[in-house]
Design a protein around this motif. Structure first.
Motif, PDB file in Angstrom:
ATOM      1  N   LYS A  90      54.780  32.791  31.800  1.00 45.68           N
ATOM      2  CA  LYS A  90      55.708  33.575  32.609  1.00 45.68           C
ATOM      3  C   LYS A  90      55.404  35.051  32.424  1.00 45.68           C
ATOM      4  N   VAL A  91      55.255  35.733  33.542  1.00 46.27           N
ATOM      5  CA  VAL A  91      55.011  37.170  33.522  1.00 46.27           C
ATOM      6  C   VAL A  91      55.631  37.754  34.777  1.00 46.27           C
ATOM      7  N   ARG A  92      56.193  38.928  34.656  1.00 47.95           N
ATOM      8  CA  ARG A  92      56.768  39.594  35.819  1.00 47.95           C
ATOM      9  C   ARG A  92      55.661  40.247  36.628  1.00 47.95           C
ATOM     10  N   GLN A  93      55.854  40.278  37.942  1.00 50.59           N
ATOM     11  CA  GLN A  93      54.862  40.871  38.843  1.00 50.59           C
ATOM     12  C   GLN A  93      54.585  42.323  38.481  1.00 50.59           C
ATOM     13  N   SER A  94      55.623  43.073  38.136  1.00 54.00           N
ATOM     14  CA  SER A  94      55.436  44.490  37.787  1.00 54.00           C
ATOM     15  C   SER A  94      54.590  44.642  36.523  1.00 54.00           C
ATOM     16  N   ALA A  95      54.797  43.768  35.546  1.00 57.86           N
ATOM     17  CA  ALA A  95      54.006  43.822  34.309  1.00 57.86           C
ATOM     18  C   ALA A  95      52.554  43.443  34.593  1.00 57.86           C
ATOM     19  N   LEU A  96      52.358  42.424  35.408  1.00 59.20           N
ATOM     20  CA  LEU A  96      50.995  42.008  35.742  1.00 59.20           C
ATOM     21  C   LEU A  96      50.293  43.083  36.566  1.00 59.20           C
ATOM     22  N   ALA A  97      51.026  43.768  37.426  1.00 58.72           N
ATOM     23  CA  ALA A  97      50.446  44.867  38.209  1.00 58.72           C
ATOM     24  C   ALA A  97      49.944  45.974  37.284  1.00 58.72           C
ATOM     25  N   ARG A  98      50.701  46.270  36.242  1.00 57.14           N
ATOM     26  CA  ARG A  98      50.254  47.295  35.277  1.00 57.14           C
ATOM     27  C   ARG A  98      48.994  46.821  34.553  1.00 57.14           C
ATOM     28  N   THR A  99      48.984  45.571  34.110  1.00 53.46           N
ATOM     29  CA  THR A  99      47.830  45.027  33.393  1.00 53.46           C
ATOM     30  C   THR A  99      46.596  44.983  34.290  1.00 53.46           C
ATOM     31  N   MET A 100      46.810  44.692  35.584  1.00 53.49           N
ATOM     32  CA  MET A 100      45.703  44.627  36.544  1.00 53.49           C
ATOM     33  C   MET A 100      45.288  46.004  37.072  1.00 53.49           C
ATOM     34  N   LYS A 101      46.011  47.037  36.657  1.00 51.79           N
ATOM     35  CA  LYS A 101      45.742  48.409  37.111  1.00 51.79           C
ATOM     36  C   LYS A 101      45.855  48.518  38.638  1.00 51.79           C
ATOM     37  N   THR A 102      46.858  47.849  39.169  1.00 51.15           N
ATOM     38  CA  THR A 102      47.118  47.866  40.607  1.00 51.15           C
ATOM     39  C   THR A 102      47.615  49.245  41.004  1.00 51.15           C
ATOM     40  N   ARG A 103      47.014  49.817  42.040  1.00 50.69           N
ATOM     41  CA  ARG A 103      47.344  51.181  42.460  1.00 50.69           C
ATOM     42  C   ARG A 103      47.479  51.275  43.973  1.00 50.69           C
ATOM     43  N   TYR A 104      48.386  52.136  44.385  1.00 54.66           N
ATOM     44  CA  TYR A 104      48.526  52.455  45.799  1.00 54.66           C
ATOM     45  C   TYR A 104      47.360  53.327  46.207  1.00 54.66           C
ATOM     46  N   PRO A 105      46.769  53.169  47.357  1.00 56.98           N
ATOM     47  CA  PRO A 105      47.092  52.228  48.423  1.00 56.98           C
ATOM     48  C   PRO A 105      46.189  50.990  48.414  1.00 56.98           C
ATOM     49  N   LYS A 106      45.169  50.987  47.561  1.00 59.44           N
ATOM     50  CA  LYS A 106      44.144  49.934  47.661  1.00 59.44           C
ATOM     51  C   LYS A 106      44.449  48.662  46.887  1.00 59.44           C
ATOM     52  N   GLY A 107      45.404  48.688  45.996  1.00 59.34           N
ATOM     53  CA  GLY A 107      45.764  47.469  45.276  1.00 59.34           C
ATOM     54  C   GLY A 107      44.992  47.259  43.997  1.00 59.34           C
ATOM     55  N   THR A 108      44.363  46.094  43.868  1.00 56.48           N
ATOM     56  CA  THR A 108      43.722  45.654  42.637  1.00 56.48           C
ATOM     57  C   THR A 108      42.268  45.287  42.902  1.00 56.48           C
ATOM     58  N   THR A 109      41.375  45.712  42.038  1.00 55.87           N
ATOM     59  CA  THR A 109      39.986  45.278  42.176  1.00 55.87           C
ATOM     60  C   THR A 109      39.850  43.864  41.618  1.00 55.87           C
ATOM     61  N   GLY A 110      38.856  43.150  42.081  1.00 55.47           N
ATOM     62  CA  GLY A 110      38.605  41.802  41.574  1.00 55.47           C
ATOM     63  C   GLY A 110      38.322  41.790  40.086  1.00 55.47           C
ATOM     64  N   ASP A 111      37.569  42.784  39.618  1.00 55.50           N
ATOM     65  CA  ASP A 111      37.260  42.855  38.188  1.00 55.50           C
ATOM     66  C   ASP A 111      38.517  43.053  37.352  1.00 55.50           C
ATOM     67  N   ASN A 112      39.411  43.938  37.809  1.00 56.19           N
ATOM     68  CA  ASN A 112      40.650  44.169  37.062  1.00 56.19           C
ATOM     69  C   ASN A 112      41.551  42.937  37.076  1.00 56.19           C
ATOM     70  N   ALA A 113      41.588  42.222  38.187  1.00 52.68           N
ATOM     71  CA  ALA A 113      42.381  40.988  38.256  1.00 52.68           C
ATOM     72  C   ALA A 113      41.819  39.953  37.286  1.00 52.68           C
ATOM     73  N   MET A 114      40.497  39.762  37.302  1.00 47.62           N
ATOM     74  CA  MET A 114      39.858  38.784  36.413  1.00 47.62           C
ATOM     75  C   MET A 114      40.106  39.124  34.944  1.00 47.62           C
ATOM     76  N   THR A 115      39.950  40.400  34.588  1.00 52.46           N
ATOM     77  CA  THR A 115      40.152  40.826  33.207  1.00 52.46           C
ATOM     78  C   THR A 115      41.574  40.530  32.750  1.00 52.46           C
ATOM     79  N   ALA A 116      42.554  40.873  33.590  1.00 57.36           N
ATOM     80  CA  ALA A 116      43.956  40.665  33.229  1.00 57.36           C
ATOM     81  C   ALA A 116      44.285  39.178  33.108  1.00 57.36           C
ATOM     82  N   LEU A 117      43.859  38.390  34.082  1.00 60.38           N
ATOM     83  CA  LEU A 117      44.173  36.961  34.050  1.00 60.38           C
ATOM     84  C   LEU A 117      43.484  36.262  32.879  1.00 60.38           C
ATOM     85  N   THR A 118      42.254  36.658  32.586  1.00 53.19           N
ATOM     86  CA  THR A 118      41.538  36.099  31.440  1.00 53.19           C
ATOM     87  C   THR A 118      42.293  36.407  30.150  1.00 53.19           C
TER      88      THR A 118
END
Length: 164
Positions: free
Chosen positions: A27-55
């Protein structure tokens, strides 16, 4: 699987990540996962950052996450991986798509390619269909589409599938 809509126009990766991780009982909150994934306006999340966070969230489990390009793989590849992840492992893999190529978005948006992340959580091998959840609230939700239609929408990074 916990179904989750994106909190912002650029939060598809964190929303999809929350859904996929819920199938691991993480269980993880979307806002916490967004921080871990380095999600930024306006482009969102890079694939590498998503993979790193989920791993990082999968550490300590017997599972690993990888991605494979779809080029030349055909519908058999995507059906095989989704049916294994969903049917055998009981996990929901992430699918990197072009938003405007999804059948339910046909005719919407601009001509530029918009990267988007959805989650596969069901399939019917006899019909050749895959059930996905799209976190984009205006047109998303649960959709079932043919593997060939999903293949047409895939980004080169393709399917983020799970293995043990």
């Amino acid at each position: 699987m916990t179904k989750e809509y994106q909190a912002t126009s650029y939060n598809c990766a964190p929303a999809a990540g929350v859904m996929s991780l819920s199938t691991f009982h993480i269980k993880v909150r979307q806002s916490a996962l967004a921080r871990t994934m380095k999600t930024r306006y306006p482009k969102g999340t890079t694939g590498d950052n998503a993979m790193t966070a989920l791993t990082r969230y999968l550490r300590g489990t017997p599972y690993s996450l990888t991605f494979d390009g779809w080029s030349g793989s055909g519908t058999g590849f995507i059906m095989k991986e989704v049916s294994y992840d969903v049917g055998v492992l009981r996990r929901a893999p992430l699918v990197a798509v072009w938003w405007e190529r999804l059948p339910w978005n046909k005719g919407l948006g601009s001509r530029r390619k918009i990267g988007h992340l959805i989650v596969a959580y069901g399939y019917d091998q006899k019909k050749g269909t895959i059930t996905v959840f799209d976190p984009w609230r205006p047109t998303g939700g649960t959709h079932t589409l043919g593997a060939a239609a999903l293949l047409k929408a895939l980004q080169p990074s393709g399917l983020y599938y799970i293995y043990t």
